[in-house]
Design a protein around this motif. Structure first.
Motif, short mmCIF file in Angstrom:
data_model
loop_
_atom_site.label_atom_id
_atom_site.label_comp_id
_atom_site.label_asym_id
_atom_site.label_seq_id
_atom_site.Cartn_x
_atom_site.Cartn_y
_atom_site.Cartn_z
N VAL A 50 -62.35 -159.53 -117.86
CA VAL A 50 -61.69 -159.97 -116.62
C VAL A 50 -61.65 -158.83 -115.60
N VAL A 51 -61.32 -157.63 -116.05
CA VAL A 51 -61.19 -156.49 -115.13
C VAL A 51 -62.54 -156.03 -114.61
N THR A 52 -63.54 -155.94 -115.49
CA THR A 52 -64.82 -155.34 -115.09
C THR A 52 -65.83 -156.34 -114.54
N VAL A 53 -65.78 -157.59 -115.02
CA VAL A 53 -66.80 -158.56 -114.62
C VAL A 53 -66.25 -159.60 -113.64
N VAL A 54 -65.10 -160.15 -113.95
CA VAL A 54 -64.60 -161.29 -113.19
C VAL A 54 -63.98 -160.87 -111.87
N ASN A 59 -64.80 -159.87 -103.83
CA ASN A 59 -64.61 -159.29 -102.50
C ASN A 59 -63.37 -159.81 -101.80
N TYR A 60 -62.48 -160.42 -102.56
CA TYR A 60 -61.27 -160.99 -101.98
C TYR A 60 -60.06 -160.28 -102.57
N THR A 65 -55.95 -159.32 -106.72
CA THR A 65 -54.60 -158.84 -107.05
C THR A 65 -53.80 -159.90 -107.80
N LEU A 66 -53.82 -161.13 -107.29
CA LEU A 66 -53.04 -162.21 -107.92
C LEU A 66 -53.51 -162.49 -109.35
N ASN A 67 -54.82 -162.56 -109.53
CA ASN A 67 -55.34 -162.86 -110.85
C ASN A 67 -55.12 -161.72 -111.83
N GLU A 192 -75.54 -158.99 -107.69
CA GLU A 192 -74.28 -158.38 -107.28
C GLU A 192 -73.06 -159.17 -107.74
N CYS A 193 -73.19 -159.89 -108.85
CA CYS A 193 -72.01 -160.61 -109.37
C CYS A 193 -71.35 -159.83 -110.49
#
Length: 287
Positions: A50-54, A59-60, A65-67, A192-193
């Motif tokens: 979640v931290v490194t890929v998702v 770019n939002y 932050t919320l997730n 770039e994903c």
């Protein structure tokens, strides 16, 4: 008539159930330890993806932050609940407390019957069952769960319910994030994903989705099973054996309060302990 009731004295914590110099309840079961460690590793893996890929490549800022806050909140609450469920005495009856002195102190009436566990030589309270893994009789034992390496009983059922609840929420959130990121990557043709190569990103996301789906279903089922058992004032073992209720059943609201306490936000906190049972005979509780 009491000579065959078991060894004298006792009531100390069994070495099988002690760690940190006897200060903490724990169960020395290899299978349970492996399952408990796997639980932490799977949550850590989900956190990494979640931290490194998702969200790490999003770019939002508000979305990121919320997730991150929501996912980490569920992770902390889930692992805290897991720790409390694992290291809390579930309601063990002291080994070898079926002594003449203890039975006399119970003030039994003429013709009143008590039960003794032949495996741990303890006075067996109503609704207690012997666990072959913990090697103790556990008050209101629901079942032994290898994922928390402990029995689920009178003293730690709240923590187990919270563990299943927060793991289910964490898994659903991870499932949503994983699927959403996978769709974004497909639309961008994997450009770039992610900071990883496309093949590595596919593997990381697919395993996150599979893990999240599997544990979302498993823990949701366990959560609703536990809530149903509490609601009906029956443990899992009592439902499985279809035992006739020889005890006075509580109302549904009082049954819930017996596990979680009076209604407040502390119901959802693994950092507050559930209400302790009334100790009519203290030697039945000291471990």
């Amino acid at each position: 008539m009491y000579e065959s009731l078991g060894p004298r004295g006792g009531g100390e914590m069994d070495p099988h159930n002690k760690c940190m110099g006897g200060r903490v309840w724990c169960v020395s079961d290899i299978c349970g330890i492996i399952c408990a460690v796997m639980t932490w590793l799977l949550v850590t893996y989900a956190e990494f993806v979640v931290v490194t890929v998702v969200v790490g490549t999003a770019n939002y800022p508000i979305y990121t932050t919320l997730n991150l806050l929501l996912f980490n909140m569920f992770a902390v609450l889930a692992l805290s609940s897991h720790t409390r469920a694992m290291f809390t005495d579930p309601g063990a009856v002291p080994k070898g407390n079926a002594t003449r002195e203890n039975i006399q102190r119970m003030g039994l009436r003429e013709g009143q019957v008590i039960f003794k566990c032949p495996k741990c030589c303890s006075i067996k309270p109503e609704r207690a069952h012997h666990c072959s893994v913990c090697q103790r009789c556990i008050r209101k034992m629901d079942h032994h769960c290898p994922w928390v390496n402990n029995c689920v009983g009178e003293n730690n059922q709240k923590f187990f319910v919270l563990f299943t609840f927060y793991i289910a929420l964490l898994s659903l959130h991870g499932l949503f994030l994983g699927i959403y990121q996978f769709i974004i990557c497909v639309k961008s043709e994997w450009r770039e994903c992610s900071s990883f190569s496309p093949p590595a990103t596919v593997v990381l996301l697919l395993f996150l989705i599979f893990e999240s789906l599997l544990f979302a279903i498993f823990t949701a089922v366990m959560f609703f099973t536990q809530v149903n058992a509490i609601w009906n004032d029956e443990t899992g073992i009592e439902q499985l054996k279809k035992e006739q209720a020889s005890w006075e059943k509580k109302s549904r609201w009082r049954s819930i309060q017996a596990v979680f306490g009076r209604f407040s936000l502390t119901w959802f906190s693994p950092f507050t302990s559930p209400p302790l049972p009334t100790k009519t005979h203290s030697y039945m509780y000291a471990v």
